[in-house]
Design an enzyme around this catalytic site. Structure first.
Site, PDB file in Angstrom:
ATOM      1  N   GLU A 184       0.831  -1.215   0.000  1.00 16.75           N
ATOM      2  CA  GLU A 184       0.000   0.000   0.000  1.00 16.75           C
ATOM      3  C   GLU A 184       0.860   1.258   0.000  1.00 16.75           C
ATOM      4  O   GLU A 184       0.486   2.276  -0.594  1.00 16.75           O
ATOM      5  CB  GLU A 184      -0.952   0.010   1.193  1.00 16.75           C
ATOM      6  CG  GLU A 184      -2.130  -0.958   1.072  1.00 16.75           C
ATOM      7  CD  GLU A 184      -1.759  -2.399   1.371  1.00 16.75           C
ATOM      8  OE1 GLU A 184      -0.634  -2.639   1.869  1.00 16.75           O
ATOM      9  OE2 GLU A 184      -2.594  -3.290   1.118  1.00 16.75           O
ATOM     10  N   ALA A 226     -10.439   0.044   2.607  1.00 19.11           N
ATOM     11  CA  ALA A 226     -10.054   1.201   3.435  1.00 19.11           C
ATOM     12  C   ALA A 226      -9.252   0.753   4.653  1.00 19.11           C
ATOM     13  O   ALA A 226      -8.351   1.458   5.115  1.00 19.11           O
ATOM     14  CB  ALA A 226     -11.291   1.963   3.871  1.00 19.11           C
ATOM     15  N   PRO A 275      -0.930   1.143   5.945  1.00 15.15           N
ATOM     16  CA  PRO A 275       0.479   1.082   5.522  1.00 15.15           C
ATOM     17  C   PRO A 275       0.832   2.151   4.493  1.00 15.15           C
ATOM     18  O   PRO A 275       2.001   2.484   4.321  1.00 15.15           O
ATOM     19  CB  PRO A 275       0.615  -0.319   4.907  1.00 15.15           C
ATOM     20  CG  PRO A 275      -0.534  -1.094   5.436  1.00 15.15           C
ATOM     21  CD  PRO A 275      -1.639  -0.120   5.670  1.00 15.15           C
ATOM     22  N   HIS A 317     -12.598  -5.359   7.060  1.00 16.23           N
ATOM     23  CA  HIS A 317     -13.115  -5.033   5.727  1.00 16.23           C
ATOM     24  C   HIS A 317     -14.345  -4.141   5.828  1.00 16.23           C
ATOM     25  O   HIS A 317     -15.219  -4.192   4.971  1.00 16.23           O
ATOM     26  CB  HIS A 317     -13.466  -6.316   4.955  1.00 16.23           C
ATOM     27  CG  HIS A 317     -12.302  -7.221   4.733  1.00 16.23           C
ATOM     28  ND1 HIS A 317     -11.836  -8.100   5.684  1.00 16.23           N
ATOM     29  CD2 HIS A 317     -11.473  -7.351   3.662  1.00 16.23           C
ATOM     30  CE1 HIS A 317     -10.786  -8.748   5.205  1.00 16.23           C
ATOM     31  NE2 HIS A 317     -10.542  -8.314   3.985  1.00 16.23           N
TER      32      HIS A 317
END
Ligand SMILES: Cc1ncc(C[n+]2csc(CCOP(=O)(O)OP(=O)(O)O)c2C)c(N)n1
Ligand SMILES: [Mg+2]
Length: 670
Positions: free
Chosen positions: A391, A415, A420, A460
């Site tokens: 990320e 999201a 990171p 999630h």
């Protein structure tokens, strides 16, 4: 090398004055830095770190231009007094280019690798002018920064993609006061041995000639072969860590370091090469005079104007009005996820500088939500590709991509996994335009599926907008319909600033009862919505408003649908404003709503503690207090660290139509 040494000496001799602003100099590292700078050309890119003032001198910056930065002066060519000494950003046609350099060690690795990725793409797509071809990218790093995780992400990508980049590591064995023995298991040359396809060179960085020749060879190789190198130079640190952290407090190797001083070594080499002593002495004394004059001139220069503090927060965007056709005739409604897909498809068709990357967006799957399905087939694997689970790279590489003139659209898979990448977003992406004094805006579209839906569970489902809107220098949008998603995606693409697009996964297919409104007729290809403009979803009747019997609701994302459902009971009494953009925000529409109704409710999916929603209450109260007839209500999730997996627990935490309805009732009865 004389100039560089004299700069260190004059700063040190005047430390009472010069250490007002912290600075570090290259003393001890000069040979390898100058060897690099002299080998670079205007078509190249370099990311020097804070100890690299000799690189800056050797690419053609004058001592005075550097010293302006020591004193944070208005005419500091890099940042206009906004950032420290030797934190460059440069975009001049006769010198290698430098993207904004932060102080965060190692964090330049990803943006700089992004440049190399961009160059590779432009070469593949034939987007370069002849003079720009064959450019080399250099990422300069201190030895200790190489232990940082983000440096590994960059090394991995550079090697995987065979990018034209040199990781140029100056190994002085120090990490402020911590030494190599306590901070690393091996040096960078040893560490990189496992990377297949990365050539590694180790060298004595105090030997100018050896460094120059080797860098000359490496750069020539990269110009033709387009592949990555690690260049590991052992160097002595002769100066202080910085003006504030003094070597005599903790260094136990000063004598040994002094024996490796590159300055007498070069002087000796010059003598052997037949340069007369008188010439050398003259060179030294001329340099000293030049640096002294530069110092005096720099100190007398103007400070920046305090009225300029808000310059270069956002670059002006061409999209300032809604344009195109929102509801073309004769078209059927499509689900929101497809509106996004069509938007990206149109963008990529029109713009060869557009490319899309992220996890699983490539050909095989086209995104875990199929939000990028068929794009790789349409545009090729060089324009739509998978990244490793990185990320930080996904977000931070946009800095470099954008600098070479590309328009990256990237995706963070959920999201919950933006964290990171948050460091890059905050440290590099959001500050580049401001701290480079307007030189390097970052044009990037960062797509982030968000929100709770169907027992997504604790990893999630999170809402993260409060953290994102706190990062100044980025725009954040959160559409609630397919048409808005398409119009905002286009606006984000043409915006020269970084834009985060929050896309609620529960709205993607309108599978949740009550969210059918997220489906919309697909707007035409010219449709754009200016970022920062809300939309009235539902109006109240003027009779109720006149009677003081109405409520204005400010919401966004899924909040729109909870509110629509809840307000069925109070038809005509509830006006709903969908913000659509969270930063910048449509204050005008929000305040007008508050003034019109006197009773206001904010509905968001986030919790009610320390959140964006709560900040809206503050803004409305601050600006519309005299119009309010009741405390502003806030409906949000129950405040918990995560959204639990079990569907009943999930439902209990989230807002819903009943909770919104109860709030509306209370407000109307107030
Ligand atoms: C991410 C981050 N953490 C901590 C710091 C504080 N810091 C500044 S310089 C430094 C040491 C860096 O050592 P190295 O990379 O070897 O460079 P050198 O100063 O030795 O040239 C540290 C820890 C920082 N700037 N950035
Ligand atoms: Mg070091």
């Amino acid at each position: 090398m004389c100039d560089s040494k004299h700069i260190t000496e004059i700063l040190e001799a005047n430390k009472e004055i010069t250490s007002k602003y912290v600075h570090a100099t290259s003393r001890g590292h000069e040979a390898v830095q100058i060897a690099l700078g002299l080998n670079l050309e205007p078509r190249d890119w370099v990311s020097p770190y804070y100890r690299d003032d000799s690189i800056l001198l050797s690419i053609g910056m004058s001592p005075e231009s550097l010293l302006l930065q020591v004193f944070a002066k208005k005419n500091d060519p890099f940042s206009g007094g906004r950032t420290y000494y030797s934190h460059p950003s440069l975009n001049e046609s006769d010198k290698p280019k430098i993207i904004h350099q932060s102080s965060a060690t190692g964090m330049q690795a990803i943006p700089t690798t992004g440049i190399a990725l961009g160059i590779q793409y432009k070469e593949k797509m034939n987007l370069f002018a002849e003079t720009e071809l064959g450019g080399v990218v250099v990422c300069s790093l201190g030895d200790a920064s190489c232990t940082e995780g983000e440096v590994s992400e960059a090394l991995q990508m550079a090697t995987l993609k065979q990018l034209p980049i040199i990781f140029f590591v100056q190994d002085n064995g120090w990490d402020i006061s911590a030494n190599a023995a306590e901070t690393r298991a091996q040096n960078i040359a040893e560490y990189c041995k496992g990377l297949n396809g990365l050539e590694i060179v180790s060298i004595d960085g105090s030997d100018f000639e050896a460094c120059y020749n080797e860098l000359n060879r490496i750069i020539a190789t990269i110009r033709s072969e387009r592949r990555p190198f690690v260049f590991h130079a052992k160097v002595p640190l002769l100066g202080h860590h910085t003006s504030g952290v003094r070597k005599e407090w903790y260094r136990d190797d000063l004598e040994e370091a002094a024996s490796q001083d590159p300055f007498p070594k070069l002087k000796k080499a010059c003598e052997i090469a037949g340069i007369g002593l008188a010439d050398l002495i003259l060179t030294e004394s001329n340099s000293r005079k030049k640096v002294e004059q530069a110092y005096t001139a720099a100190i007398a220069e103007e400070d920046p104007d305090p009225n300029s503090i808000q310059d270069f927060i956002f670059a002006p965007t061409p999209i300032t009005e809604e344009q195109g056709i929102r509801e073309p005739k004769g078209k059927k409604k499509t689900v929101m996820v497809d509106s996004a897909l069509f938007a990206v498809r149109e963008i990529m068709k029109e713009n060869p500088e557009a490319l899309l990357y992220g996890q699983d967006v490539g050909r095989r799957l086209g995104g875990v939500f199929r939000e990028a399905a068929t794009l790789a087939e349409h545009f090729g694997d060089h324009r739509v590709f998978n990244t490793p689970i990185q990320e930080a790279f996904i977000i931070g590489s946009t800095v470099g991509m954008s600098a070479v003139g590309l328009k990256p659209i990237v995706e963070v898979q959920f999201a919950d996994y933006i964290w990171p990448g948050l460091n890059q977003l905050f440290t590099e992406v959001s500050r580049s335009y401001y701290l480079s004094n307007g030189k390097w805006p970052v044009s990037a579209v960062i797509r982030v599926p968000i929100g709770a839906y169907g027992s997504g569970g604790p990893y999630h489902s999170s809402s993260v907008e409060s953290v994102l809107v706190n990062i100044r220098g980025i725009k954040v949008v959160y559409p609630s319909t397919g048409a808005d998603l398409k119009g905002l995606m286009k606006a984000a693409f043409y915006d020269p600033n970084p834009v985060i697009l929050l896309e609620h996964k529960g709205l993607y297919w309108s599978k949740i009862p009550g969210t059918e409104g997220a489906m919309s007729i697909e707007p035409d290809e010219h449709y754009v919505i200016p970022i920062g403009k809300g939309r009235t979803i539902q109006e109240a009747s003027q009779d109720y408003i006149n009677a003081g019997d109405s409520v204005g609701v400010v919401t966004y994302g899924r909040g729109v649908y909870w509110t629509l459902e809840a307000s069925k009971t109070y038809s005509q009494q509830v006006e709903i404003l969908d913000l659509r953009s969270l930063n910048p925000i449509d204050e005008e529409a929000m305040f007008a709503l508050a003034r019109r109704h006197g009773k206001v409710m904010v509905v968001s999916e986030e919790s009610t503690e320390c959140t964006f929603g709560l900040s809206l209450l503050g803004r409305i109260q601050q600006h519309c207090f005299q119009f309010l007839d009741a405390p502003i209500a806030l409906i949000g999730s129950v405040d918990t660290p995560a959204i639990p997996l079990n569907s009943d627990l999930e439902a209990s935490i989230l807002p819903n139509a009943q909770k919104v309805e109860a709030g509306l009732r209370q407000l109307l009865n107030h």
